[in-house]
Design a protein around this motif. Structure first.
Motif, PDB file in Angstrom:
ATOM      1  N   PRO A   1     -14.778  11.478   7.205  1.00 56.10           N
ATOM      2  CA  PRO A   1     -15.469  10.999   5.989  1.00 56.10           C
ATOM      3  C   PRO A   1     -14.693   9.923   5.240  1.00 56.10           C
ATOM      4  CG  PRO A   1     -14.613  13.217   5.662  1.00 56.10           C
ATOM      5  CD  PRO A   1     -14.475  12.924   7.116  1.00 56.10           C
ATOM      6  N   ILE A   2     -13.366  10.008   5.233  1.00 56.07           N
ATOM      7  CA  ILE A   2     -12.579   8.977   4.557  1.00 56.07           C
ATOM      8  C   ILE A   2     -12.697   7.647   5.292  1.00 56.07           C
ATOM      9  CG2 ILE A   2     -10.265   8.301   3.851  1.00 56.07           C
ATOM     10  CD1 ILE A   2     -11.476  10.517   2.194  1.00 56.07           C
TER      11      ILE A   2
ATOM     12  N   SER B   1     -11.297  -1.237  -1.022  1.00 57.94           N
ATOM     13  CA  SER B   1     -11.659  -0.137  -0.122  1.00 57.94           C
ATOM     14  C   SER B   1     -10.469   0.782   0.115  1.00 57.94           C
ATOM     15  CB  SER B   1     -12.177  -0.689   1.205  1.00 57.94           C
ATOM     16  OG  SER B   1     -11.176  -1.445   1.855  1.00 57.94           O
TER      17      SER B   1
ATOM     18  N   ILE C   1     -17.655   1.608   4.835  1.00 52.93           N
ATOM     19  CA  ILE C   1     -18.822   1.247   4.022  1.00 52.93           C
ATOM     20  C   ILE C   1     -18.390   0.409   2.819  1.00 52.93           C
ATOM     21  CG2 ILE C   1     -20.656   2.174   2.568  1.00 52.93           C
ATOM     22  CD1 ILE C   1     -20.788   4.572   4.462  1.00 52.93           C
ATOM     23  N   SER C   2     -17.292   0.789   2.199  1.00 50.62           N
ATOM     24  CA  SER C   2     -16.797   0.032   1.052  1.00 50.62           C
ATOM     25  C   SER C   2     -16.406  -1.383   1.449  1.00 50.62           C
ATOM     26  CB  SER C   2     -15.595   0.751   0.435  1.00 50.62           C
ATOM     27  OG  SER C   2     -15.928   2.058   0.038  1.00 50.62           O
TER      28      SER C   2
ATOM     29  N   ILE D   1     -10.409   2.948  -2.884  1.00 50.98           N
ATOM     30  CA  ILE D   1     -11.500   3.926  -2.795  1.00 50.98           C
ATOM     31  C   ILE D   1     -11.151   5.024  -1.793  1.00 50.98           C
ATOM     32  CG2 ILE D   1     -13.903   4.231  -2.085  1.00 50.98           C
ATOM     33  CD1 ILE D   1     -14.450   1.428  -3.183  1.00 50.98           C
ATOM     34  N   GLY D   2     -10.563   4.639  -0.665  1.00 54.55           N
ATOM     35  CA  GLY D   2     -10.184   5.637   0.328  1.00 54.55           C
ATOM     36  C   GLY D   2      -9.110   6.588  -0.182  1.00 54.55           C
TER      37      GLY D   2
ATOM     38  N   LEU E   1     -16.086   6.216   4.505  1.00 58.12           N
ATOM     39  CA  LEU E   1     -16.095   5.727   3.123  1.00 58.12           C
ATOM     40  C   LEU E   1     -15.410   4.369   3.019  1.00 58.12           C
ATOM     41  CD1 LEU E   1     -16.647   6.225   0.103  1.00 58.12           C
ATOM     42  CD2 LEU E   1     -14.444   7.429  -0.003  1.00 58.12           C
ATOM     43  N   CYS E   2     -14.274   4.210   3.690  1.00 62.92           N
ATOM     44  CA  CYS E   2     -13.558   2.930   3.650  1.00 62.92           C
ATOM     45  C   CYS E   2     -14.349   1.824   4.339  1.00 62.92           C
ATOM     46  CB  CYS E   2     -12.184   3.084   4.301  1.00 62.92           C
ATOM     47  SG  CYS E   2     -11.016   4.079   3.371  1.00 62.92           S
TER      48      CYS E   2
ATOM     49  N   GLY F   1     -10.702   8.906  -2.588  1.00 64.37           N
ATOM     50  CA  GLY F   1     -11.455   9.925  -1.869  1.00 64.37           C
ATOM     51  C   GLY F   1     -10.558  11.002  -1.285  1.00 64.37           C
TER      52      GLY F   1
END
Length: 234
Positions: free
Chosen positions: A167-168, A136, A174-175, A139-140, A171-172, A143
């Motif tokens: 949003p970041i 994550s 959810i990941s 991914i962050g 995103l983290c 992003g």
């Protein structure tokens, strides 16, 4: 204050230097500039040392455990040189911002959000696995880099940097939840933490804390100073 004394200042980043050169005498000006340069060098040295330590010990040494100290020192010095070269080229990007403060805040909005989200998420939800935290985080960061590219190189996307953390962060989070749900490496022993690394109210009663006179006095002074500071500037 500076705008009142020197109304002709056009660049906010020059305020501090102008105040030093115009208000301080020669001897005090030398001491102030020495302290400023020392603080800059100390900050740069600490950043380079931290980066090279992480790269050398956490990445290189784990993959190449047979390397001796001389080889590790050579690798750390080479990596330090690479970082300095990259920083020298990156310094040109700072000129694209109106003020240095805006550059710092913009950089923090893009870079710190994934780290803070993973760290705070691990505190409040103990079932997050190490794989979830690692991926994550990647991914962050990906992003954040994607938003940087969209903002700077695609004219259709123009947004303020203060809109980036939300949003970041989502995103983290959810990941982390998704990866934890599908991660089979989790075991019940992950719930058991080392007691030497954690603090619990069950093991430390309030009376025992109050018996520590030095801790009690310092905590009380900190609360009083914080309260007075908030009241004064409110």
């Amino acid at each position: 204050f500076a705008a009142v004394l020197f109304p002709g200042i056009d660049e906010p980043d020059r305020v501090y230097l102008i105040l030093l050169t115009e208000l301080l005498p020669v001897g005090a000006l030398g001491l102030a500039m020495t302290g400023l340069v020392a603080a800059l060098l100390s900050n740069t040295d600490s950043s380079l040392h931290a980066a090279t330590t992480i790269f050398t010990l956490d990445l290189v040494r784990r993959r190449q455990p047979n390397l001796d100290e001389k080889q590790l020192i050579f690798i750390s010095r080479a990596f330090t040189l690479v970082i300095m070269i990259i920083s020298a080229f990156w310094a040109r990007e700072i000129d694209k911002f109106d003020t240095l403060f805006e550059y710092v805040q913009s950089t923090l909005s893009y870079s710190i959000t994934p780290l803070v989200t993973v760290y705070v998420g691990g505190i409040f939800y103990k079932r997050f696995t190490s794989n979830a935290a690692f991926y994550s985080l990647l991914i962050g960061i990906s992003g954040s880099l994607s938003l940087v590219i969209l903002k700077n190189y695609i004219p259709l996307f123009d947004f303020h940097y203060l809109y980036v953390p939300l949003p970041i962060c989502l995103l983290c989070l959810i990941s982390m939840f998704v990866i934890t749900y599908f991660d089979t490496s989790y075991s019940e022993r992950d719930d058991k933490l080392d007691k030497n690394l954690t603090w619990s109210v069950k093991e430390h009663s309030v009376l025992e804390i109050l018996k520590d006179r030095q801790l009690f006095i310092s905590s009380a002074l900190l609360l009083v100073c914080t309260f007075l500071f908030v009241i004064y500037f409110a």
